[in-house]
Design an enzyme around this catalytic site. Structure first.
Site, PDB file in Angstrom:
ATOM      1  N   SER A 198     -10.923  -3.349   0.476  1.00 28.33           N
ATOM      2  CA  SER A 198      -9.504  -2.994   0.452  1.00 28.33           C
ATOM      3  C   SER A 198      -8.799  -3.740  -0.677  1.00 28.33           C
ATOM      4  O   SER A 198      -9.106  -3.522  -1.848  1.00 28.33           O
ATOM      5  CB  SER A 198      -8.870  -3.274   1.817  1.00 28.33           C
ATOM      6  OG  SER A 198      -7.566  -2.745   1.895  1.00 28.33           O
ATOM      7  N   LEU A 199      -7.872  -4.639  -0.369  1.00 30.51           N
ATOM      8  CA  LEU A 199      -7.200  -5.426  -1.402  1.00 30.51           C
ATOM      9  C   LEU A 199      -8.197  -6.085  -2.349  1.00 30.51           C
ATOM     10  O   LEU A 199      -7.944  -6.217  -3.553  1.00 30.51           O
ATOM     11  CB  LEU A 199      -6.325  -6.495  -0.737  1.00 30.51           C
ATOM     12  CG  LEU A 199      -5.795  -7.584  -1.659  1.00 30.51           C
ATOM     13  CD1 LEU A 199      -4.705  -7.043  -2.560  1.00 30.51           C
ATOM     14  CD2 LEU A 199      -5.308  -8.779  -0.873  1.00 30.51           C
ATOM     15  N   HIS A 250      -5.020   2.698   5.085  1.00 25.90           N
ATOM     16  CA  HIS A 250      -6.124   3.612   4.770  1.00 25.90           C
ATOM     17  C   HIS A 250      -6.118   4.914   5.570  1.00 25.90           C
ATOM     18  O   HIS A 250      -7.155   5.570   5.689  1.00 25.90           O
ATOM     19  CB  HIS A 250      -7.472   2.892   4.929  1.00 25.90           C
ATOM     20  CG  HIS A 250      -7.570   1.664   4.082  1.00 25.90           C
ATOM     21  ND1 HIS A 250      -7.575   1.709   2.709  1.00 25.90           N
ATOM     22  CD2 HIS A 250      -7.628   0.351   4.417  1.00 25.90           C
ATOM     23  CE1 HIS A 250      -7.643   0.473   2.233  1.00 25.90           C
ATOM     24  NE2 HIS A 250      -7.659  -0.371   3.252  1.00 25.90           N
ATOM     25  N   GLN A 269      -7.109  -8.716   3.125  1.00 31.80           N
ATOM     26  CA  GLN A 269      -6.220  -9.444   4.018  1.00 31.80           C
ATOM     27  C   GLN A 269      -6.958  -9.842   5.295  1.00 31.80           C
ATOM     28  O   GLN A 269      -7.871  -9.156   5.742  1.00 31.80           O
ATOM     29  CB  GLN A 269      -5.023  -8.570   4.390  1.00 31.80           C
ATOM     30  CG  GLN A 269      -4.053  -8.359   3.252  1.00 31.80           C
ATOM     31  CD  GLN A 269      -2.832  -7.555   3.658  1.00 31.80           C
ATOM     32  OE1 GLN A 269      -2.582  -6.487   3.124  1.00 31.80           O
ATOM     33  NE2 GLN A 269      -2.072  -8.071   4.591  1.00 31.80           N
ATOM     34  N   ARG A 273       2.227  -2.845  -4.161  1.00 32.97           N
ATOM     35  CA  ARG A 273       1.394  -2.129  -3.182  1.00 32.97           C
ATOM     36  C   ARG A 273       1.775  -2.520  -1.762  1.00 32.97           C
ATOM     37  O   ARG A 273       1.929  -1.670  -0.878  1.00 32.97           O
ATOM     38  CB  ARG A 273      -0.075  -2.449  -3.456  1.00 32.97           C
ATOM     39  CG  ARG A 273      -1.099  -1.846  -2.493  1.00 32.97           C
ATOM     40  CD  ARG A 273      -2.497  -2.301  -2.917  1.00 32.97           C
ATOM     41  NE  ARG A 273      -3.577  -1.713  -2.129  1.00 32.97           N
ATOM     42  CZ  ARG A 273      -4.157  -2.295  -1.082  1.00 32.97           C
ATOM     43  NH1 ARG A 273      -3.737  -3.497  -0.677  1.00 32.97           N
ATOM     44  NH2 ARG A 273      -5.147  -1.682  -0.443  1.00 32.97           N
ATOM     45  N   GLN A 278      -7.541   5.053  -2.426  1.00 35.79           N
ATOM     46  CA  GLN A 278      -7.981   4.032  -1.482  1.00 35.79           C
ATOM     47  C   GLN A 278      -6.946   3.794  -0.384  1.00 35.79           C
ATOM     48  O   GLN A 278      -7.298   3.516   0.761  1.00 35.79           O
ATOM     49  CB  GLN A 278      -8.259   2.717  -2.229  1.00 35.79           C
ATOM     50  CG  GLN A 278      -8.874   1.628  -1.364  1.00 35.79           C
ATOM     51  CD  GLN A 278      -8.304   0.264  -1.681  1.00 35.79           C
ATOM     52  OE1 GLN A 278      -7.129   0.007  -1.471  1.00 35.79           O
ATOM     53  NE2 GLN A 278      -9.157  -0.618  -2.186  1.00 35.79           N
TER      54      GLN A 278
END
Length: 310
Positions: A90-91, A199, A10, A115, A248
């Protein structure tokens, strides 16, 4: 020359972000599949906005996943080589797994929307925060988090580049951490415009929901190894992949270590696949002598095809 691909998370989204790649059938097909999976016109949102809708995390995550997969499919359609390794920030880890063959695209689109919903529901808006701390080493930032937490959650969560660490947790703790970081010599400590403290330990309830959803989802050993954020390791067993994705959510993104693992495995060229140049910028500060090409439009895609085949 060994090639690797990385996929952004993102923050790289923008209305009209796919226009620069041309109106190609492969790109439109990916977004048509995503729209069908989600029951909404994702292509219209990405193309026409409004930006407020695209920037809602429940829309941003499927949009960035779709963008990365579309550009990768375009790369392959135009004769681009399959990389030796992949990773995603991340994503972007989900995008990497789809492109590597570990997940079906439609399943992944629905999963990242879940998510996003789970992340937003885990922490009410305004309770959590994130901030970027610039100019301190990793251990200093960890020590600041421990000192400024005062019984609340405050953790170093994104190790993005040397001297660039993101912290996350309860908003008041993040504010204390920023003030202490400046006292300790940080060049800057900048609150980030996010609604979810990603996170950190506050995301454990979201991780539980994600883990349950993945149990019913087909996950395979990826054809291309994917280095995971949580443990800087590659996994072939679907159980290990599910576990890495769940962890994660409440574990740091170890991007510096992941990129150094690329170099250790002999990677000589990296391509950032999708809109934006965030990862290419970070990698300039992490890796010496391993360039990252940002595939931000049709021209840069063509240039990368030439360089990767040289």
């Amino acid at each position: 020359m060994k090639l690797a691909f990385v996929f952004p998370g993102q923050g790289s989204q923008a209305v009209g972000m796919m226009n620069a790649y041309g109106d190609t059938a492969v790109v439109r097909d990916i977004f048509a599949q995503a729209s069908e999976a989600l029951g909404c016109d994702l292509w219209d949102m990405v193309t026409n906005g409004p930006a407020e809708a695209l920037n809602q995390t429940v829309n941003t995550q499927p949009a960035m996943l779709s963008a990365g997969v579309a550009v990768y499919r375009l790369w392959r359609q135009q004769g681009g080589a399959e990389p030796a390794l992949m990773a995603g920030h991340s994503l972007g880890e989900y995008t990497a797994l789809v492109c590597a063959g570990g997940m079906d695209f439609a399943d992944a689109v629905r999963l990242v929307r879940l998510r996003a919903e789970a992340m937003q529901s885990a922490v009410p808006e305004g309770v959590g925060a994130m901030a970027a701390v610039l100019g301190l080493d990793d251990d200093d930032v960890r020590a600041i988090c421990a000192e400024a937490s005062e019984g609340e959650v405050l953790e170093a969560v994104n190790f993005n580049a040397p001297g660039q660490v993101v912290i996350a947790g309860h908003k008041a703790a993040v504010d204390r951490g920023c003030a202490l970081a400046k006292e300790r010599g940080a060049k800057r400590a900048l609150p980030l415009p996010v609604s979810v403290p990603s996170h950190c330990a506050l995301m454990r309830p979201a991780a539980d929901k994600l883990r349950a959803a993945m149990e019913a989802m087909a996950i395979r050993a990826p054809a291309v190894p994917v280095i995971h954020n949580a443990d800087v390791a590659t996994h072939a067993d679907p159980r290990d992949i599910r576990d890495a994705l769940a962890r994660q959510l409440f574990s740091p993104v170890r991007w510096v270590e992941s990129m150094r693992a690329f170099a250790d495995r002999g990677i000589g060229l990296i391509a950032e696949c999708g809109p934006g140049k965030v990862l290419a910028g970070l990698n300039k500060r992490i890796l010496d002598g391993v360039p990252t090409l940002a595939l931000t439009d049709a021209a840069s895609l063509a240039d990368a095809l030439d360089k990767a085949s040289a």
